[in-house]
Design a protein around this motif. Structure first.
Motif, short mmCIF file in Angstrom:
data_model
loop_
_atom_site.label_atom_id
_atom_site.label_comp_id
_atom_site.label_asym_id
_atom_site.label_seq_id
_atom_site.Cartn_x
_atom_site.Cartn_y
_atom_site.Cartn_z
N GLU A 257 0.68 -1.34 0.06
CA GLU A 257 -0.07 -0.08 -0.06
C GLU A 257 0.86 1.31 -0.03
O GLU A 257 0.71 2.42 -0.70
N GLY A 258 1.78 1.31 0.67
CA GLY A 258 2.65 2.34 0.86
C GLY A 258 3.38 2.61 -0.44
O GLY A 258 3.45 3.90 -0.85
N GLU A 259 3.80 1.76 -0.88
CA GLU A 259 4.55 1.89 -2.53
C GLU A 259 3.75 2.41 -3.43
O GLU A 259 3.77 3.31 -4.48
N MET A 260 2.14 1.96 -3.51
CA MET A 260 1.35 2.45 -4.46
C MET A 260 1.04 3.78 -4.14
O MET A 260 0.95 4.61 -5.03
N ARG A 261 0.96 4.11 -2.79
CA ARG A 261 0.68 5.65 -2.55
C ARG A 261 1.63 6.61 -3.02
O ARG A 261 1.47 7.53 -3.65
N GLN A 262 2.75 6.17 -2.85
CA GLN A 262 4.06 6.70 -3.31
C GLN A 262 4.10 7.19 -4.77
O GLN A 262 4.47 8.17 -5.20
N THR A 263 3.84 5.95 -5.56
CA THR A 263 3.48 6.17 -6.80
C THR A 263 2.75 6.99 -7.49
O THR A 263 2.72 7.96 -8.42
N PHE A 264 1.55 7.06 -6.90
CA PHE A 264 0.44 8.16 -7.26
C PHE A 264 0.62 9.32 -6.80
O PHE A 264 0.52 10.54 -7.48
N GLU A 265 1.58 9.63 -5.52
CA GLU A 265 2.08 11.00 -5.25
C GLU A 265 2.99 11.64 -6.20
O GLU A 265 3.22 12.72 -6.24
N GLY B 182 2.61 11.14 -9.42
CA GLY B 182 1.95 11.59 -10.67
C GLY B 182 1.67 10.36 -11.63
O GLY B 182 1.08 10.65 -12.54
N ALA B 183 1.78 9.18 -11.16
CA ALA B 183 1.47 8.04 -11.90
C ALA B 183 -0.07 8.19 -12.20
O ALA B 183 -0.86 8.46 -11.21
N GLU B 184 -0.61 7.76 -13.44
CA GLU B 184 -1.97 7.49 -13.79
C GLU B 184 -2.77 6.26 -13.28
O GLU B 184 -3.84 6.36 -12.77
N ASP B 185 -1.72 5.13 -13.33
CA ASP B 185 -2.28 3.98 -12.88
C ASP B 185 -1.38 2.99 -12.37
O ASP B 185 -0.10 3.33 -12.48
N LEU C 221 -3.98 -2.81 -22.11
CA LEU C 221 -4.15 -1.99 -23.30
C LEU C 221 -5.14 -1.07 -23.12
O LEU C 221 -5.12 0.18 -23.57
N HIS C 222 -6.33 -1.59 -22.47
CA HIS C 222 -7.49 -0.45 -22.40
C HIS C 222 -7.00 0.68 -21.54
O HIS C 222 -7.35 1.62 -21.68
N ARG C 223 -6.19 0.24 -20.23
CA ARG C 223 -5.79 1.50 -19.51
C ARG C 223 -4.59 2.19 -20.20
O ARG C 223 -4.76 3.52 -20.03
N ILE C 224 -3.89 1.64 -21.10
CA ILE C 224 -3.02 2.52 -21.93
C ILE C 224 -3.88 3.47 -22.86
O ILE C 224 -3.53 4.66 -23.09
N GLN C 225 -4.71 2.54 -23.62
CA GLN C 225 -5.50 3.82 -24.62
C GLN C 225 -6.20 4.90 -23.71
O GLN C 225 -6.57 5.76 -24.35
N ARG C 226 -6.69 4.33 -22.57
CA ARG C 226 -7.60 5.35 -21.83
C ARG C 226 -6.66 6.60 -21.39
O ARG C 226 -7.06 7.65 -21.61
N ALA C 227 -5.51 6.08 -20.85
CA ALA C 227 -4.45 7.29 -20.64
C ALA C 227 -3.93 8.13 -21.73
O ALA C 227 -3.88 9.41 -21.63
N LEU C 228 -3.93 7.65 -22.96
CA LEU C 228 -3.45 8.48 -23.92
C LEU C 228 -4.55 9.14 -24.33
O LEU C 228 -4.31 10.19 -25.16
#
Length: 644
Positions: free
Chosen positions: A609-617, A619-622, A634-641
């Motif tokens: 959980e702590g590692e996931m929170r750091q990635t979002f902090e 600026g990670a999209e997903d 692939l769906h998440r990549i296309q959604r981000a783009l």
């Protein structure tokens, strides 16, 4: 158990300078700080009874970060570090009640650090320049006064209107007028009064005025305008710079047996007058400083007033200096002095009339030679003197988290056509233009991003028809395209080389590429060669361009600007890397200022959980957990783009 104190107490002092002003300013600042600190302590008390909710943790972080920024702005850095650490402790512990005692102790130490710093400031004897602040009470004004006191300046504050200086009171080195009215209409009488009272003293208007008509309302009365939201450190830099310039020398000299008396009389009228003790000293100053007038009181020691007037008028370098003579008693002497070239002659004392005449001369000179801050053109500086100003601009921009645009213009030095000065006339005061070498000019525009800079340089190129002489312009943005001046200039040279080689546009930004060099849509950073190859092939089957890298250090070099390749639209990064960890990798890309220029998706077999929170902090999209479904990824990549 910790009990929140009722107020931020300042340590007692014994002989504080300007005690009334310091106490009043600190009282207002204290009230603002106490609002945040009291709420932080109430939330901390809740920790002794229960864990904080997610909403309370978010509020706690917002309060501690805001308070830390306020304290750091005021120069109370130790307390700022302590309160920031308290916020991080609550955040990292998940608001566990076991951390309540540690957090409570940090807040106690914060109050002690505030009291200690404030006590030292109140006991500090002023040794620096004299700063006069005029205008209504405001948060920005209080911050400026406090920081100036912390820096050792002698500060005087006039709240409602300008108060006449007392007998023997020193003329300020710099005046700051707080003018919150956007159109500066309400502040104009005050600005006019400051100008009339303190000739030759630089005046800074602290205002919300941000349009050219608004700024033109005040430029005739002041030296420069700065935004109300200016950081106190930026204001202190400007105050020190203007103060140093204004006190290098007076623009009025006086000489004679009563020159010391006359200088004191003029000081009472707000006029800085320098008394010279010999003709040789006077002559040396006339040739080395920018002098507007010489006042001869009675006679000039070794020569008469008429002889000195003759001498001043006979030299081509001094003949335009005003000459005023005070003291002759006979009409014949007056006529001789006027024939010799004296501008005015006064019999007897007449210090008030002389002061009025000198003020009139200075006002005419100011209106003739000074163009307001909003419209004054700049000039082309040599490179070495410009370096200090450039570094100052970049440092201030970093502090404000705002961009600076840098343009490198290919333009051969040609002294016959004065092309440099013609170009510089297109820029305003605050812009910086410097001659890098015989082939290039560097232009820096504060608070201008790359796209805006490219548009402005295109207009400049069209106006001066720079294409006719094959003059190209490379545009960079600080800090995205470079974190230092060397990086920016080197990058701009690369841009010029690239557009020349590809016959590209005459004005181009760092992001320009030929049509056949389209950047990758997805950049995959995964040490697993097999999985990376599969992902690349799968992504490319969807019509997207993908690249795969297994070495995190090579990826870091590319994404932080170590190569000339364009950035991808999306970064797909595995957290488990060889050489450098995924979190550290993202931090370093973020520190380069380039992580925000692309979307980021993280994938990993770890779901900490702590590692996931750091990635979002960061600026990670997903965040995608392994093993994952390829269609889902692939769906998440296309959604981000698609959301870019």
């Amino acid at each position: 158990m910790h009990q929140p104190a009722t107020s931020v107490e300042a340590a007692p002092t014994q002989a504080p300078p300007s005690p009334l002003l310091i106490d009043q300013v600190w009282s207002r600042i204290q009230t603002r700080l106490e609002h945040r600190l009291g709420r932080i302590e109430r939330l901390t008390m809740e920790l002794f009874e229960r864990e904080l909710t997610a909403a309370e943790i978010a509020e706690y972080l917002q309060l501690t970060n805001g308070l830390a920024v306020n304290l750091a702005t005021l120069g109370i850095t130790t307390a700022a570090d302590l309160v920031r650490y308290a916020g991080n402790t609550v955040d990292q512990s998940g608001a566990d009640s076991s951390e309540a005692i540690a957090v409570s102790s940090l807040l106690d130490d914060t109050r002690l650090a505030i009291a200690s710093t404030v006590g030292e400031a109140m006991a500090r004897e002023p040794i620096g320049r004299h700063l006069l602040v005029v205008g209504p009470q405001s948060i920005e004004g209080d911050q400026l006064i406090w920081v100036a006191i912390m820096r050792g300046l002698r500060v005087t504050y006039h709240e409602q209107s300008l108060v006449k200086l007392g007998s023997g009171e020193k003329i300020p080195d710099v005046v700051v007028v707080v003018a919150p009215d956007p159109d500066l209409g309400a502040a104009r009488p005050l600005l006019r009064a400051v100008e009339q009272s303190f000739y030759n003293v630089p005046v800074i208007a602290l205002s919300t005025a941000n349009t050219l008509p608004q700024r033109l309302r005040a430029v005739e009365h002041i030296t420069t305008i700065m935004p109300m939201i200016s950081h106190p450190d930026d204001l202190m830099d400007e105050i020190n710079l203007l103060g140093a310039r204004s006190r290098k020398s007076a623009s009025i000299l006086t000489i004679g047996r009563a020159s010391e008396w006359f200088s004191a009389k003029m000081s009472e009228q707000g006029l800085p007058v320098q008394a010279e003790r010999s003709v040789s000293a006077l002559w040396r100053t006339l040739f080395t400083e920018d002098i507007d007038a010489v006042v001869i009181v009675q006679d000039a020691f070794t020569m008469s007033a008429r002889e000195l007037t003759d001498l001043i008028r006979s030299d081509i370098q001094t003949r335009d200096v005003g000459v005023i003579v005070v003291g002759p008693s006979s009409q014949a002497e007056v006529e001789q002095l006027l024939l010799a070239g004296a501008d005015s002659v006064f019999s007897g004392e007449h210090s008030g009339e002389v002061a009025a005449l000198l003020k009139s001369r200075l006002l005419r000179r100011r209106s003739k030679n000074t163009i307001g801050d909003a419209e004054k053109p700049t000039s082309v500086l040599p490179w070495q003197p410009a370096l200090v100003l450039i570094e100052r601009m970049l440092t201030a921009a970093m502090r404000r988290n705002s961009p600076v645009g840098l343009a490198l213009i290919q333009l051969r030095l040609d002294r016959r056509t004065e092309r440099d000065q013609q170009l510089s006339s297109e820029f305003r005061r605050g812009d910086l233009i410097a001659r890098l070498d015989n082939e290039h000019i560097v232009v820096l525009l504060d608070a201008v991003d790359r796209a805006t800079l490219v548009a402005r340089m295109k207009s400049l190129s069209d106006k001066f028809n720079l294409r006719a002489i094959e003059s190209r312009i490379g545009c960079m943005e600080f800090p995205i395209d470079g974190r230092s001046l060397d990086d920016l200039v080197t990058g701009a040279h690369r841009v010029l080389g690239r557009v020349a080689a590809e016959n590209g546009p005459y004005v181009a930004g760092a992001d320009w590429r030929p049509r056949d060099e389209r950047p990758a849509d997805v950049y995959i950073l995964d040490p697993d060669e097999t999985l990376g190859a599969v992902l690349r092939a799968t992504i490319e089957r969807r019509g997207l361009r993908a690249e795969h890298e297994t070495d995190s250090l090579e990826g870091l070099k590319y994404l932080t600007g170590g190569t000339d390749r364009p950035l991808p639209r999306l970064l797909l990064v595995e957290l488990e890397q060889r050489g450098i960890g995924g979190i550290q990798f993202l931090r370093q890309v973020q520190a380069s200022g380039r992580l925000g220029q692309m979307k980021t998706i993280v994938f990993s077999s770890r779901t900490i959980e702590g590692e996931m929170r750091q990635t979002f902090e960061l600026g990670a999209e997903d965040y995608v957990a392994k093993p994952f479904s390829t269609p889902l990824l692939l769906h998440r990549i296309q959604r981000a783009l698609g959301t870019r």
